[in-house]
Design an enzyme around this catalytic site. Structure first.
Site, PDB file in Angstrom:
ATOM      1  N   HIS A  48       0.858  -1.185   0.000  1.00 11.30           N
ATOM      2  CA  HIS A  48       0.000   0.000   0.000  1.00 11.30           C
ATOM      3  C   HIS A  48       0.894   1.234   0.000  1.00 11.30           C
ATOM      4  CE1 HIS A  48      -3.628  -2.366   1.081  1.00 11.30           C
ATOM      5  NE2 HIS A  48      -2.726  -3.147   1.673  1.00 11.30           N
ATOM      6  N   ASP A  51       3.404  -5.156   2.419  1.00  4.99           N
ATOM      7  CA  ASP A  51       2.129  -4.631   2.904  1.00  4.99           C
ATOM      8  C   ASP A  51       2.217  -3.130   3.206  1.00  4.99           C
ATOM      9  OD1 ASP A  51      -0.516  -4.614   3.621  1.00  4.99           O
ATOM     10  OD2 ASP A  51      -0.335  -5.987   5.299  1.00  4.99           O
ATOM     11  N   GLU A  66      -7.265 -12.757   6.153  1.00  2.00           N
ATOM     12  CA  GLU A  66      -6.227 -12.238   7.044  1.00  2.00           C
ATOM     13  C   GLU A  66      -6.788 -12.323   8.475  1.00  2.00           C
ATOM     14  OE1 GLU A  66      -3.557  -8.198   7.814  1.00  2.00           O
ATOM     15  OE2 GLU A  66      -5.447  -8.052   6.724  1.00  2.00           O
TER      16      GLU A  66
END
Length: 337
Positions: free
Chosen positions: A19, A278, A200
């Site tokens: 991200h 991530d 997740e």
């Protein structure tokens, strides 16, 4: 680990789960806050770092959105992405498919075009400077409603030539993938690929929904798929790529310790897993830090590391010829390293 660390450092790889807002380092956060005269609830870089102690995904998201508030101008988004690409190049990344959250910015009054001009300028510069190819994945925030997602897809229309896929992120629990079935179908009709965070914190059922309702081309995280043997068999059979993020899993308490991480089990099961960072500024490491942490904790050898890197190319949205060229480059490196 020294020899293996050197091997990882130069290992050609793609990053498929990162991200861009999550690469906002504390130093850059402070610089942008000063540049834009934005007040932030921290009086030092050390105070920001101290706040990076999370017990779950929501704790992280709360501070993540506060940090993103310093991003205001085209130059801010360009500088943010440029800093990521510099680090990625140093880590041997040759292709990156990066998430961005336009709703985080448009809800603050920042124009969609402002975000896109900044990010695409950095992407073009990274290809010229580092030879890194890249793609953008527009993520819908799942804690917002379907109407907001449709409005974002509409705002993206002039930029579809620079957007490869849509994704689904933010708070997973209580926001199942099926909530966004219609907007994902609309995105597919626009010619966009589809990915989604599932499995997740959410249950294996969310993975089933991502596959069957959203019809994803790639699965983000997917750790909890291991709780459903039939689901694992399906993922293996369909060669669905999973974008696993070891240090994120540790930081967000998906696993208690890195020694408990299932990355080697996933490989042993035949899953097409990849390693990614991530939100690296928040979770303590960029992609090579994740490779090294997983390798050390789970005893991954060179063959496993090459498999992970190969999976990152095979799971990318690059044309088949480009995938093949990158896999050949990887195999050449592995043969002589």
């Amino acid at each position: 680990m020294t020899d293996l660390s050197d091997f990882i450092a130069r290992l050609p790889k793609a990053e498929l789960h990162m991200h861009i807002e999550g690469s906002l380092e504390p130093e850059l956060m402070f610089a942008l806050a000063q540049r834009n005269r934005v007040e932030i609830p921290f009086d030092s870089v050390e105070a920001v770092c101290a706040a990076y102690q999370f017990s779950n995904l929501q704790d992280f998201l709360d501070i993540y959105y506060r940090g993103a508030d310093v991003l205001r101008t085209e130059a801010d988004f360009r500088d943010l992405a440029a800093a990521y690409f510099d680090r990625a190049a140093a880590d041997g990344v040759v292709h990156a498919e990066i998430f961005f959250d336009p709703q985080t910015h448009t809800d603050r009054g920042i124009g969609f075009d402002v975000v896109m001009r900044g990010l695409t300028a950095a992407m073009d510069a990274a290809q010229a400077r580092h030879g890194i190819t890249s793609r953008l994945i527009l993520c819908f925030l799942r804690h917002l409603d379907e109407a907001a997602a449709f409005a974002t897809l509409e705002a993206a229309q002039p930029w579809l030539h620079r957007i490869e896929a849509v994704g689904l992120d933010s708070s997973e629990l209580g926001h199942p993938p099926e909530k966004f079935a219609r907007v994902f179908a609309a995105a597919a009709a626009c010619g966009l690929k589809r990915v989604a965070h599932a499995g997740e914190e959410g249950p294996p059922d969310y993975v089933h929904q991502a596959l069957d309702v959203l019809q994803v081309d790639r699965l983000d995280h997917g750790n909890r798929s291991l709780e459903d043997p039939a689901l694992v068999e399906r993922l293996v059979r369909e060669q669905m790529t999973l974008t696993v993020c070891p240090l994120s899993n540790l930081k967000l308490c998906v696993v208690g310790t890195m020694e408990e991480h299932p990355i080697d089990r996933m490989l042993d099961e035949g899953l097409r897993v990849t390693i990614n960072s991530d939100d690296p500024a928040y979770f303590g490491g960029y992609v090579n830090d994740n490779y090294r942490a997983a390798a050390e904790a789970r005893g991954l050898g060179r063959d496993a590391l090459v498999t992970l890197a190969r999976n990152s190319f095979l799971g990318s949205f690059l044309p088949e010829a480009e995938k093949a060229a990158l896999v050949a480059r990887l195999e050449e490196y592995a043969a002589r390293a």
